[in-house]
Design an enzyme around this catalytic site. Structure first.
Site, mmCIF file in Angstrom:
data_model
loop_
_atom_site.group_PDB
_atom_site.id
_atom_site.type_symbol
_atom_site.label_atom_id
_atom_site.label_comp_id
_atom_site.label_asym_id
_atom_site.label_seq_id
_atom_site.Cartn_x
_atom_site.Cartn_y
_atom_site.Cartn_z
ATOM 1 N N GLY A 15 53.227 -17.168 5.364
ATOM 2 C CA GLY A 15 53.163 -15.544 5.287
ATOM 3 C C GLY A 15 52.659 -14.760 3.970
ATOM 4 C CG ASP A 16 51.622 -14.809 0.108
ATOM 5 O OD1 ASP A 16 51.393 -13.578 -0.644
ATOM 6 O OD2 ASP A 16 50.165 -15.667 -0.882
ATOM 7 C CB ALA A 17 47.937 -16.750 3.904
#
Length: 126
Positions: A15-17
């Site tokens: 999700g961060d990426a």
């Protein structure tokens, strides 16, 4: 692998990426100068910004029960250590946000990601 089979921290990593890529692609379209791009990106991608975003999503009752469950699972996961410049509560909220974003991405819910992204842009541009 199904989204439910990933650990919360794996979903947060994904999700961060994906979220960072979403924000950066949008910022590139909006900003011409590199120094302004980074400042604009931080308004969306920092742990503090993500914690504020998820708090707003919850306050506006924007998330489904399943999405809240995924967020809480990510928020409550045991990360190794929080960054030096972020308090633990903010860090855990942002991890939950990233886990939710990763879950939606891995499960192919692109339309839902677009809906949430529209909310985020509206929220942060005020």
């Amino acid at each position: 692998m199904k989204a439910e089979e990933y650990s919360s921290l794996a979903l947060a990593y994904i999700g961060d990426a994906h979220y960072a890529k979403t924000v950066k692609r949008w910022v590139i379209d909006c900003e011409a100068k590199m120094d302004r791009m980074q400042k604009h990106t931080n308004r969306y991608v920092s742990a503090r910004a993500q914690a504020e975003i998820i708090d707003s999503m919850l306050a506006f009752d924007l998330l489904t029960e399943k999405e809240i469950e995924v967020y809480k699972r990510g928020r409550n996961s045991k990360a190794h250590k929080a960054p030096k410049n972020t308090d633990p509560v903010t860090y855990h909220k942002s991890t939950g946000f990233e886990a939710l974003w990763g879950y939606l991405y891995v499960s192919g819910q692109m339309e839902r990601l677009e809906q949430l992204w529209d909310f985020i842009r509206t929220l942060k541009e005020k």
